[in-house]
Design a protein around this motif. Structure first.
Motif, PDB file in Angstrom:
ATOM      1  N   CYS A  68      10.096  -4.162  -4.547  1.00 49.26           N
ATOM      2  CA  CYS A  68       9.866  -2.261  -3.394  1.00 49.26           C
ATOM      3  C   CYS A  68       8.589  -2.272  -3.139  1.00 49.26           C
ATOM      4  N   VAL A  69       7.368  -2.596  -3.285  1.00 49.09           N
ATOM      5  CA  VAL A  69       6.430  -2.910  -2.932  1.00 49.09           C
ATOM      6  C   VAL A  69       5.979  -3.542  -1.556  1.00 49.09           C
ATOM      7  N   PRO A  70       6.220  -4.954  -1.756  1.00 48.98           N
ATOM      8  CA  PRO A  70       5.889  -5.713  -0.215  1.00 48.98           C
ATOM      9  C   PRO A  70       6.894  -5.508   0.474  1.00 48.98           C
ATOM     10  N   LYS A  71       8.372  -4.251   0.496  1.00 46.99           N
ATOM     11  CA  LYS A  71       9.167  -3.952   1.217  1.00 46.99           C
ATOM     12  C   LYS A  71       8.464  -2.968   1.922  1.00 46.99           C
ATOM     13  N   ALA A  72       8.302  -2.382   1.215  1.00 45.54           N
ATOM     14  CA  ALA A  72       7.496  -0.831   1.650  1.00 45.54           C
ATOM     15  C   ALA A  72       6.388  -1.305   2.396  1.00 45.54           C
ATOM     16  N   VAL A  73       5.222  -2.207   2.380  1.00 44.82           N
ATOM     17  CA  VAL A  73       4.653  -2.656   3.215  1.00 44.82           C
ATOM     18  C   VAL A  73       5.050  -3.310   4.749  1.00 44.82           C
ATOM     19  N   LEU A  74       6.080  -4.207   4.236  1.00 40.56           N
ATOM     20  CA  LEU A  74       6.398  -4.492   5.648  1.00 40.56           C
ATOM     21  C   LEU A  74       7.511  -3.526   6.375  1.00 40.56           C
ATOM     22  N   LEU A  75       7.938  -3.020   6.397  1.00 44.45           N
ATOM     23  CA  LEU A  75       8.488  -1.523   6.784  1.00 44.45           C
ATOM     24  C   LEU A  75       7.292  -0.253   6.930  1.00 44.45           C
ATOM     25  N   THR A  76       6.357  -0.156   6.611  1.00 43.25           N
ATOM     26  CA  THR A  76       5.297   0.201   7.259  1.00 43.25           C
ATOM     27  C   THR A  76       4.479  -0.325   8.272  1.00 43.25           C
ATOM     28  N   ALA A  77       4.534  -1.703   8.169  1.00 43.98           N
ATOM     29  CA  ALA A  77       3.832  -2.722   9.493  1.00 43.98           C
ATOM     30  C   ALA A  77       5.088  -2.966  10.728  1.00 43.98           C
ATOM     31  N   ALA A  78       5.904  -2.960  10.014  1.00 51.27           N
ATOM     32  CA  ALA A  78       6.895  -3.078  11.618  1.00 51.27           C
ATOM     33  C   ALA A  78       6.831  -1.529  12.690  1.00 51.27           C
ATOM     34  N   ALA A  79       6.863  -0.346  11.593  1.00 56.75           N
ATOM     35  CA  ALA A  79       6.996   0.801  12.178  1.00 56.75           C
ATOM     36  C   ALA A  79       5.365   0.935  12.882  1.00 56.75           C
ATOM     37  N   ARG A  80       4.572   0.268  12.881  1.00 60.03           N
ATOM     38  CA  ARG A  80       3.397   0.568  13.462  1.00 60.03           C
ATOM     39  C   ARG A  80       3.045  -0.079  14.410  1.00 60.03           C
ATOM     40  N   ALA A  81       4.501  -1.897  14.664  1.00 63.65           N
ATOM     41  CA  ALA A  81       4.127  -2.277  15.749  1.00 63.65           C
ATOM     42  C   ALA A  81       4.930  -2.207  16.420  1.00 63.65           C
ATOM     43  N   VAL A  82       5.603  -0.885  16.616  1.00 63.89           N
ATOM     44  CA  VAL A  82       6.701   0.039  17.165  1.00 63.89           C
ATOM     45  C   VAL A  82       6.089   0.915  18.047  1.00 63.89           C
ATOM     46  N   GLY A  83       4.802   1.335  17.026  1.00 65.74           N
ATOM     47  CA  GLY A  83       4.210   3.040  17.884  1.00 65.74           C
ATOM     48  C   GLY A  83       4.400   3.998  16.729  1.00 65.74           C
ATOM     49  N   ILE A  84       4.939   3.543  15.640  1.00 66.09           N
ATOM     50  CA  ILE A  84       5.223   4.370  14.929  1.00 66.09           C
ATOM     51  C   ILE A  84       4.652   4.380  13.974  1.00 66.09           C
ATOM     52  N   PRO A  85       3.413   5.644  13.637  1.00 60.17           N
ATOM     53  CA  PRO A  85       2.739   5.579  12.831  1.00 60.17           C
ATOM     54  C   PRO A  85       3.202   6.021  11.064  1.00 60.17           C
ATOM     55  N   ALA A  86       2.855   5.708  10.521  1.00 63.44           N
ATOM     56  CA  ALA A  86       2.985   5.066   9.056  1.00 63.44           C
ATOM     57  C   ALA A  86       1.803   4.477   8.156  1.00 63.44           C
ATOM     58  N   ARG A  87       2.714   4.611   6.974  1.00 56.97           N
ATOM     59  CA  ARG A  87       1.579   4.809   5.897  1.00 56.97           C
ATOM     60  C   ARG A  87       2.467   4.196   4.251  1.00 56.97           C
ATOM     61  N   LEU A  88       1.920   4.124   2.822  1.00 58.01           N
ATOM     62  CA  LEU A  88       2.490   3.427   2.090  1.00 58.01           C
ATOM     63  C   LEU A  88       2.694   5.257   1.379  1.00 58.01           C
ATOM     64  N   GLY A  89       3.889   5.486   0.725  1.00 58.98           N
ATOM     65  CA  GLY A  89       3.120   6.417  -0.598  1.00 58.98           C
ATOM     66  C   GLY A  89       4.026   4.956  -1.736  1.00 58.98           C
ATOM     67  N   PHE A  90       2.953   5.855  -3.328  1.00 55.42           N
ATOM     68  CA  PHE A  90       3.860   5.210  -4.411  1.00 55.42           C
ATOM     69  C   PHE A  90       3.754   6.374  -5.392  1.00 55.42           C
TER      70      PHE A  90
END
Length: 218
Positions: free
Chosen positions: A75-97
């Motif tokens: 789950c954690v690496p997959k969340a990191v990837l989703l967060t990074a991918a969102a930022r890459a297209v201009g969507i503000p994103a952060r990680l939650g735990f």
């Protein structure tokens, strides 16, 4: 000052070419940020098989640019990837735990976790869409959900998409406990320190070669 939720980090390396290419491919033809977020979520959820036996102490394994090349991850690496991918297209994103109690386990996983059924530092992504932060956990791919007899988590870009509380027959599935907050980047050392304290050394050692419901096909 740069927006920390749009900027690259040590692990959320949204400027890495592999992450940028992955994100752009996932949202090809889409212009609405909500539709883009849904497409990114679905791609990360189903492209990478959920495997809780690949937890590691290696920092490189948690970089989005590494996760994007993985066939199976947790789950954690997959969340990191989703967060990074969102930022890459201009969507503000952060990680939650948050800590979650998983009532759907296998004997092999329970043994690795020292007999416990609580997953500390369960990771998800939060994206800023239409003016509000929306939570989404891309952890469990749809094929794995089918094995356990639960529907996959769906995300519409407007409502939180977190782990199911119940299975279809009404049995308890997941319960959320301690909220560990939101972060611009992965607090890896804090997370690993908690793992060592809660599970002992076994959780961070190379996994055995056993097979259970979490094992990816082929």
């Amino acid at each position: 000052m740069a927006d920390p939720y749009l900027s690259p980090g040590r692990f959320v390396d949204c400027d890495a070419p592999a992450v940028v290419d992955y994100a752009r491919d996932a949202v090809a033809g889409l212009r609405d940020p909500v539709e883009q977020a849904v497409a990114l979520f679905t791609r990360v959820r189903d492209d990478i098989w959920y495997d809780p036996f690949v937890v590691t102490e290696d920092p490189a394994a948690y970089k989005a640019s590494t996760v994007v090349t993985s066939r199976a991850n947790w789950c954690v690496p997959k969340a990191v990837l989703l967060t990074a991918a969102a930022r890459a297209v201009g969507i503000p994103a952060r990680l939650g735990f948050a800590d979650v109690r998983n009532h759907l386990q296998t004997p092999r996983l329970r043994e690795r976790m020292g007999g416990k059924d609580e997953f500390v530092w369960h990771g998800y992504s939060e994206m800023l869409l239409d003016g509000r932060w929306v939570k989404a956990t891309p952890a469990f791919n749809k094929e794995l959900c089918a094995r356990f007899g639960v529907p996959p988590i769906d995300f519409d870009g407007r409502s939180d998409a977190l782990l199911h509380a119940f299975t279809p027959d009404g049995s308890v599935y997941m319960t959320y406990g301690r909220d560990r907050g939101v972060h611009a980047d992965l607090p890896l050392e804090d997370m690993l320190a908690t793992f060592r304290a809660v599970y002992g050394p076994g959780m961070l050692q190379p996994a055995d070669s056993g097979v259970d419901e979490f094992t990816a096909p082929g």
